[in-house]
Design a protein around this motif. Structure first.
Motif, PDB file in Angstrom:
ATOM      1  N   LEU A  61     -10.505   2.237  -0.008  1.00  0.00           N
ATOM      2  CA  LEU A  61      -9.190   2.069  -1.239  1.00  0.00           C
ATOM      3  C   LEU A  61      -9.955   1.062  -2.122  1.00  0.00           C
ATOM      4  N   ALA A  62     -10.848   0.224  -1.903  1.00  0.00           N
ATOM      5  CA  ALA A  62     -11.506  -0.701  -2.617  1.00  0.00           C
ATOM      6  C   ALA A  62     -12.515   0.155  -3.674  1.00  0.00           C
ATOM      7  N   THR A 122      -5.988  -4.892  -0.961  1.00  0.00           N
ATOM      8  CA  THR A 122      -7.084  -4.307  -0.202  1.00  0.00           C
ATOM      9  C   THR A 122      -8.000  -5.391   0.464  1.00  0.00           C
ATOM     10  N   ASN A 165      -9.662  -2.337   3.649  1.00  0.00           N
ATOM     11  CA  ASN A 165      -9.748  -1.039   3.363  1.00  0.00           C
ATOM     12  C   ASN A 165     -10.872  -0.886   2.296  1.00  0.00           C
ATOM     13  N   ARG A 166     -11.970  -0.495   2.919  1.00  0.00           N
ATOM     14  CA  ARG A 166     -13.181  -0.368   1.772  1.00  0.00           C
ATOM     15  C   ARG A 166     -13.002   0.903   1.178  1.00  0.00           C
ATOM     16  N   LEU A 204     -10.520   1.613  -6.363  1.00  0.00           N
ATOM     17  CA  LEU A 204     -10.039   0.596  -7.001  1.00  0.00           C
ATOM     18  C   LEU A 204     -11.131   0.243  -8.073  1.00  0.00           C
ATOM     19  N   LEU A 248       0.862  -1.116   0.075  1.00  0.00           N
ATOM     20  CA  LEU A 248      -0.022  -0.079   0.049  1.00  0.00           C
ATOM     21  C   LEU A 248       0.784   1.062   0.078  1.00  0.00           C
ATOM     22  N   MET A 283      -3.291  -4.826  -6.524  1.00  0.00           N
ATOM     23  CA  MET A 283      -4.026  -4.139  -5.392  1.00  0.00           C
ATOM     24  C   MET A 283      -5.250  -4.568  -5.067  1.00  0.00           C
TER      25      MET A 283
END
Length: 206
Positions: free
Chosen positions: A160-161, A152, A157-158, A164, A127, A148
């Motif tokens: 970041l999800a 995730t 990590n929602r 993405l 990350l 990634m």
């Protein structure tokens, strides 16, 4: 010399590559025709799982005055040679040299290490590299997203999800993007690793 470098790469002749490297180290005045010749030598050592020798080629290029200097592609090839053998500490050292010498980096540069740390189950380090890549203004490609997505899931990590997933959808609409099936497979793999609540939320987003 150029012919020998070409044959070493195209026909995977390690003995030829080793001979050329020893000659270059012994005779400072001996030179290749250009950067492509050195890349052929790097590829030969990479294919033979000899990343240390591939790095020696980079060192020769950097040390000689008037010689073609290693580009992003040369360094990326060496990074690939180390990371595919899971030698992440050595890969990080190469990455730090790129920083020190201010060699341009691209998405492939970062993904070598991101994917390596993902496989090594070190999502925090993956990350950190992704965040550095973003700060540099380097756009994540399909391969970075592939790595990634799994990171995730490990980090839960929602936020970041969701980012993405937005990028994933953008690439999915690009007719020139050929790796959508790879990303989708990685996304489904990440769902399998996530908790039940996260799986339901992610499937709803799909």
């Amino acid at each position: 010399l150029s012919r020998a470098m070409y044959l070493a790469s195209e026909h995977h002749r390690l003995e030829t590559a080793s001979l050329v490297l020893s000659l270059l180290q012994k005779y400072p005045g001996l030179r290749a025709s250009g950067a492509t010749d050195y890349m052929n030598l790097i590829k030969a050592f990479s294919h033979a799982s000899r990343p240390g020798d591939a790095l020696q080629v980079i060192m020769i290029m950097n040390q000689r005055k008037g010689e073609a200097k290693p580009s992003t592609l040369h360094y990326n090839a060496v990074l690939h040679a180390f990371t595919r053998l899971e030698r992440l500490a050595d890969a990080e050292a190469v990455f730090e040299e790129m920083r020190m010498r201010q060699v341009s980096m691209d998405a492939a540069t970062f993904n070598m290490l991101i994917s390596g740390f993902e496989r090594a189950r070190q999502p925090d380090r993956a990350l950190a590299l992704y965040e550095e890549m973003t700060k540099r203004g380097i756009q994540a490609d399909a391969y970075v997203l592939n790595s990634m997505i799994s990171v995730t899931a490990d980090l839960r990590n929602r936020t970041l999800a969701n980012g993405l997933l937005t990028r994933f959808r953008t690439l999915a609409g690009d007719p020139e993007e050929a790796s959508n099936d790879i990303m989708f497979g990685a996304f489904m793999h990440a769902l399998a690793k996530a908790d039940v609540g996260s799986r339901r939320e992610a499937l709803a987003l799909l």
